[in-house]
Design a protein around this motif. Structure first.
Motif, PDB file in Angstrom:
ATOM      1  N   SER A 404       0.932  -1.198   0.094  1.00  0.00           N
ATOM      2  CA  SER A 404      -0.020  -0.009  -0.023  1.00  0.00           C
ATOM      3  C   SER A 404       0.766   1.322   0.274  1.00  0.00           C
ATOM      4  N   ASN A 405       2.123   1.169   0.608  1.00  0.00           N
ATOM      5  CA  ASN A 405       3.216   2.341   0.547  1.00  0.00           C
ATOM      6  C   ASN A 405       4.400   1.751   0.067  1.00  0.00           C
ATOM      7  N   PRO A 406       4.429   1.988  -1.572  1.00  0.00           N
ATOM      8  CA  PRO A 406       5.668   1.358  -2.146  1.00  0.00           C
ATOM      9  C   PRO A 406       6.855   2.286  -1.736  1.00  0.00           C
ATOM     10  N   ASP A 407       6.700   3.514  -1.329  1.00  0.00           N
ATOM     11  CA  ASP A 407       7.824   4.282  -1.056  1.00  0.00           C
ATOM     12  C   ASP A 407       8.583   3.806   0.364  1.00  0.00           C
ATOM     13  N   ILE A 408       7.726   2.961   0.845  1.00  0.00           N
ATOM     14  CA  ILE A 408       8.633   2.647   2.261  1.00  0.00           C
ATOM     15  C   ILE A 408       9.450   1.042   1.949  1.00  0.00           C
ATOM     16  N   LYS A 409       9.409   0.639   0.759  1.00  0.00           N
ATOM     17  CA  LYS A 409      10.062  -0.756   0.500  1.00  0.00           C
ATOM     18  C   LYS A 409      11.381  -0.301   0.662  1.00  0.00           C
ATOM     19  N   PRO A 410      12.128  -1.230   1.456  1.00  0.00           N
ATOM     20  CA  PRO A 410      13.671  -1.347   1.631  1.00  0.00           C
ATOM     21  C   PRO A 410      14.174  -1.493   0.204  1.00  0.00           C
ATOM     22  N   GLY A 412      16.535  -3.469  -2.188  1.00  0.00           N
ATOM     23  CA  GLY A 412      16.476  -4.877  -2.392  1.00  0.00           C
ATOM     24  C   GLY A 412      15.297  -5.759  -2.482  1.00  0.00           C
ATOM     25  N   LEU A 413      14.104  -5.103  -2.015  1.00  0.00           N
ATOM     26  CA  LEU A 413      12.862  -5.600  -1.759  1.00  0.00           C
ATOM     27  C   LEU A 413      11.798  -5.401  -2.836  1.00  0.00           C
ATOM     28  N   GLU A 414      12.318  -4.418  -4.010  1.00  0.00           N
ATOM     29  CA  GLU A 414      11.418  -3.822  -4.884  1.00  0.00           C
ATOM     30  C   GLU A 414      10.414  -5.053  -5.524  1.00  0.00           C
ATOM     31  N   PHE A 415      10.923  -6.086  -5.639  1.00  0.00           N
ATOM     32  CA  PHE A 415      10.071  -7.306  -6.096  1.00  0.00           C
ATOM     33  C   PHE A 415       8.763  -7.715  -5.343  1.00  0.00           C
ATOM     34  N   LEU A 416       8.624  -7.171  -3.992  1.00  0.00           N
ATOM     35  CA  LEU A 416       7.552  -7.197  -3.235  1.00  0.00           C
ATOM     36  C   LEU A 416       6.266  -6.566  -3.836  1.00  0.00           C
ATOM     37  N   GLY A 417       5.118  -7.014  -3.908  1.00  0.00           N
ATOM     38  CA  GLY A 417       3.962  -6.450  -4.502  1.00  0.00           C
ATOM     39  C   GLY A 417       3.341  -7.237  -5.386  1.00  0.00           C
ATOM     40  N   PRO A 418       1.956  -7.056  -5.773  1.00  0.00           N
ATOM     41  CA  PRO A 418       1.538  -7.663  -6.755  1.00  0.00           C
ATOM     42  C   PRO A 418       1.808  -7.374  -8.208  1.00  0.00           C
ATOM     43  N   GLN A 419       2.314  -8.454  -9.045  1.00  0.00           N
ATOM     44  CA  GLN A 419       2.594  -8.205 -10.476  1.00  0.00           C
ATOM     45  C   GLN A 419       1.375  -7.769 -11.275  1.00  0.00           C
ATOM     46  N   GLU A 420       0.354  -8.037 -10.862  1.00  0.00           N
ATOM     47  CA  GLU A 420      -0.941  -7.701 -11.620  1.00  0.00           C
ATOM     48  C   GLU A 420      -2.011  -7.260 -10.665  1.00  0.00           C
ATOM     49  N   GLN A 421      -2.966  -6.617 -10.993  1.00  0.00           N
ATOM     50  CA  GLN A 421      -4.046  -6.148 -10.162  1.00  0.00           C
ATOM     51  C   GLN A 421      -5.280  -7.037 -10.215  1.00  0.00           C
ATOM     52  N   GLY A 422      -5.718  -7.310  -9.180  1.00  0.00           N
ATOM     53  CA  GLY A 422      -7.046  -8.282  -9.104  1.00  0.00           C
ATOM     54  C   GLY A 422      -8.432  -7.344  -9.358  1.00  0.00           C
ATOM     55  N   SER A 423      -9.394  -8.148  -9.559  1.00  0.00           N
ATOM     56  CA  SER A 423     -10.871  -7.382  -9.763  1.00  0.00           C
ATOM     57  C   SER A 423     -11.250  -6.871  -8.475  1.00  0.00           C
ATOM     58  N   LEU A 424     -10.801  -7.231  -7.404  1.00  0.00           N
ATOM     59  CA  LEU A 424     -11.251  -6.926  -6.056  1.00  0.00           C
ATOM     60  C   LEU A 424      -9.903  -6.100  -5.328  1.00  0.00           C
ATOM     61  N   PRO A 425     -10.496  -5.267  -4.270  1.00  0.00           N
ATOM     62  CA  PRO A 425      -9.409  -4.679  -3.494  1.00  0.00           C
ATOM     63  C   PRO A 425      -8.653  -5.497  -2.767  1.00  0.00           C
ATOM     64  N   LEU A 426      -7.412  -5.358  -2.113  1.00  0.00           N
ATOM     65  CA  LEU A 426      -6.351  -6.465  -1.549  1.00  0.00           C
ATOM     66  C   LEU A 426      -7.271  -6.816  -0.180  1.00  0.00           C
ATOM     67  N   LEU A 427      -7.701  -5.823   0.416  1.00  0.00           N
ATOM     68  CA  LEU A 427      -8.503  -5.987   1.712  1.00  0.00           C
ATOM     69  C   LEU A 427      -9.524  -6.837   1.467  1.00  0.00           C
ATOM     70  N   VAL A 428     -10.505  -6.766   0.546  1.00  0.00           N
ATOM     71  CA  VAL A 428     -11.534  -7.472   0.266  1.00  0.00           C
ATOM     72  C   VAL A 428     -11.087  -8.932   0.108  1.00  0.00           C
ATOM     73  N   GLN A 429      -9.830  -9.349  -1.014  1.00  0.00           N
ATOM     74  CA  GLN A 429      -9.310 -10.281  -0.827  1.00  0.00           C
ATOM     75  C   GLN A 429      -8.864 -11.237   0.174  1.00  0.00           C
ATOM     76  N   PHE A 430      -8.225 -10.254   1.096  1.00  0.00           N
ATOM     77  CA  PHE A 430      -7.756 -11.101   2.323  1.00  0.00           C
ATOM     78  C   PHE A 430      -8.662 -11.433   3.215  1.00  0.00           C
ATOM     79  N   LEU A 431      -9.880 -10.795   3.494  1.00  0.00           N
ATOM     80  CA  LEU A 431     -11.182 -11.057   3.939  1.00  0.00           C
ATOM     81  C   LEU A 431     -11.622 -12.406   3.680  1.00  0.00           C
ATOM     82  N   ILE A 432     -11.774 -12.368   2.361  1.00  0.00           N
ATOM     83  CA  ILE A 432     -12.636 -13.430   1.491  1.00  0.00           C
ATOM     84  C   ILE A 432     -11.431 -14.751   1.781  1.00  0.00           C
TER      85      ILE A 432
END
Length: 584
Positions: A404-410, A412-432
């Motif tokens: 949610s905050n790409p500017d705080i990525k350390p 060497g860890l730039e690979f973290l994060g979704p490579q593509e976006q889903g149809s649902l928000p991330l929070l909704v995906q986690f809850l489901i």
């Protein structure tokens, strides 16, 4: 078979099912007399109802004129009036009768009103004649007694002569002619009924106002096997069952100390459930033992059919806090180890799990497997478990925060994060996904064993794979959720794993709305709640809060047995020495 026989002998089994000879010899006259009694009782009920109708109306008029200050008292009076309408004076007196009559017919009549002798099919009142003239009756529950034991007793009594029963018949029966190891005389009919309902057999003798209670019961019991939630690669394979006597015997087998005390209490006005408080007298803190015993004595409830969990809520009273205040265990070796540390153990009849008090957060993340390996391997396994628990709590919130905050990525860890976006928000995906994992866990519990593999394939391949391909979820959410779930299942305490899951959901929601401050504040509140929680005056996060360096070292590292010379201070044991000091 040998194991089952030993369990049955531990329960002192006893059962004999038959019908009275008097019923066989004069069945027609007995039925006529019984019908006459019923008709007479009905006639008296009608007569008493008519006589009491005007009195009830006068009482009701007085109650209507009184202010409604106490609804409970009004309900009690109404219930008492309803009981009087349904029962005659004789039936009410017999229902509350606590003395034992000298005549068997009177005893049988009292038992009909007290426990429903002629209405409950599993209650047996077996009448016999011993010594030629002495009428006697065995009173027992059909499912709790054992045929062969009661048959042996009756066989022995049939050889008794009349001369052997005089002048004191009761004493002769008790001391000479009942071949059983546990026989007690009782003068209170209510007490006799209580013991019979717990599985014992009562022997009433004509002309005696005292009954003999034979403690030879047999409960339905499963065989002893290793608990599913506490399996080990090496170690004992026995576990607790639903029978109290079997469970305390498994502990007695490991701790053959005469100072091991087993105090028995009864909880529940209707269930009369046995609760055993176990402790080592010269190790356990006396104030802790007394506090727990007083809590158990003060429980006022109709029953605890669900056993240990209901008792925990009755004596702990932690409210809506999801974190467990006691540790449950089904392993006798784990319970024995805690007894030697100064803990108090609670056994509840009909429950295969026992409660360990007091309990801290770090007690809940220890496992018997760590002590079945070498100290180095045990410490390694412990740290792997710590990492899994930390992962189950913080992996998803931290990844969600970084995404949610790409500017705080350390770096060497730039690979973290979704490579593509889903149809649902991330929070909704986690809850489901969270709810989906819980659904799969519940389904696995309720699914027959042969179908669990098929259910896993359906959940993993059809649901998971198709959901990703259709764009509802992204691969990273499924992967990190799987890692967090593995960490939850690696938690030794099932209750602690569920509590951590709820806290993780709270962290995700806090990160979604408040970003970094949300996670910081959420984690701080979590630590404050756990730091202020206590289990019978024991700090929940001890030895981290309050800090105890030596005790924390024993928590982080599995110390060799010979180096563990003193008991942990959390139990405030009377004798803290585990090993004698070396002689100088």
């Amino acid at each position: 078979m040998e194991k089952n026989d030993s369990e049955q002998s531990e329960q002192s089994q006893l059962q004999f099912q038959s019908h009275s000879p008097s019923q066989d010899e004069g069945s027609s006259s007995h039925k006529f007399e019984r019908s006459g009694i019923i008709i007479h009782r009905r006639h008296r009920r009608k007569h008493n109802n008519k006589d009491d109708e005007q009195e009830n109306e006068r009482v009701q008029d007085k109650e209507d004129n009184k202010p409604d200050d106490d609804n409970n008292n009004d309900d009690d009076k109404k219930a008492e009036m309803d009981a009087k309408d349904k029962l005659t004076d004789e039936e009410m007196s017999l229902k509350h009768e606590d003395r034992i009559f000298s005549e068997l017919d009177d005893i049988k009549r009292a038992l009909e009103e007290k426990v429903g002798l002629t209405r409950s099919f599993d209650l047996v009142f077996r009448e016999m004649v011993f010594g030629g003239t002495k009428r006697s009756a065995f009173f027992y529950l059909n499912g709790f007694a054992k045929d062969n034991v009661l048959t042996d007793i009756i066989t022995r009594l049939t050889y008794v002569q009349h001369e052997q029963l005089v002048p004191d018949t009761l004493k002769s029966f008790l001391e000479q002619f009942i071949p059983h190891i546990q026989v007690e005389s009782m003068h209170d009919l209510d007490k006799v009924v209580e013991f019979v309902l717990m599985g014992s057999t009562a022997l009433f003798i004509e002309g005696e106002t005292t009954a003999l209670v034979i403690d030879a019961k047999s409960y339905p019991v499963r065989s002893i096997e290793e608990p599913d939630l506490e399996r080990v690669v090496r170690g004992a394979r026995d576990g607790f069952v639903e029978t109290l006597l079997t469970n305390v015997t498994l502990v007695r087998r490991r701790i053959r100390d005469p100072r091991l005390k087993l105090d028995l209490f009864t909880v529940g006005r209707r269930t009369n459930t046995h609760v055993c408080v176990a402790y080592i007298e010269d190790i356990a803190n006396p104030s802790l033992v007394k506090s727990i015993q007083d809590k158990i004595k003060g429980v006022e409830i109709d029953g605890i059919p669900l056993g240990d969990k209901q008792l925990e809520e009755a004596i702990i009273g932690k409210g809506w806090n999801p974190y467990p205040s006691v540790r449950y265990s089904e392993r006798p070796d784990v319970v024995s180890a805690h007894l030697l540390e100064g803990h108090v153990i609670l056994f509840v009849d009909t429950s295969p799990s026992v409660m360990i008090l007091p309990t801290t957060f770090f007690h809940l993340i220890q496992h018997a497997e760590e002590y079945r390996q070498s100290p180095f391997v045990g410490s390694y396994l412990r740290w792997v478990r710590f990492i899994g628990i930390f992962t189950s709590l913080f992996l998803l919130p931290l990844w969600f925060l970084v995404v949610s905050n790409p500017d705080i990525k350390p770096p060497g860890l730039e690979f973290l994060g979704p490579q593509e976006q889903g149809s649902l928000p991330l929070l909704v995906q986690f809850l489901i996904v969270e709810i989906g994992v819980d659904l799969m866990r519940l389904a696995a519990v309720h699914t027959p064993s042969p179908l669990t593999v098929a259910m896993g394939l359906v959940a993993a391949i059809l649901v998971g794979d198709i959901a990703v391909k259709t764009g509802l979820f992204i691969n990273e959410v499924i992967m990190y959720m799987a890692l967090a779930t593995i960490g939850m299942f690696a938690t030794p305490s099932y209750e602690l794993g569920l509590a951590n899951r709820i806290v993780r959901l709270g962290f995700l929601i806090a990160v979604s709305f408040f970003k970094i401050p949300g996670l910081v504040i959420g984690a701080t509140l979590w630590l404050i709640v756990l730091g202020t929680q206590r289990s019978y005056n024991a700090p929940y996060l001890w030895p981290f809060l309050p800090f105890d360096a030596k005790a924390l070292l024993k928590i982080l590292i599995r110390v060799p047995v010979l180096h563990d010379k003193v008991r942990l201070s959390i139990t405030k044991a009377q004798d803290r020495t585990r090993q004698p000091s070396p002689e100088k």
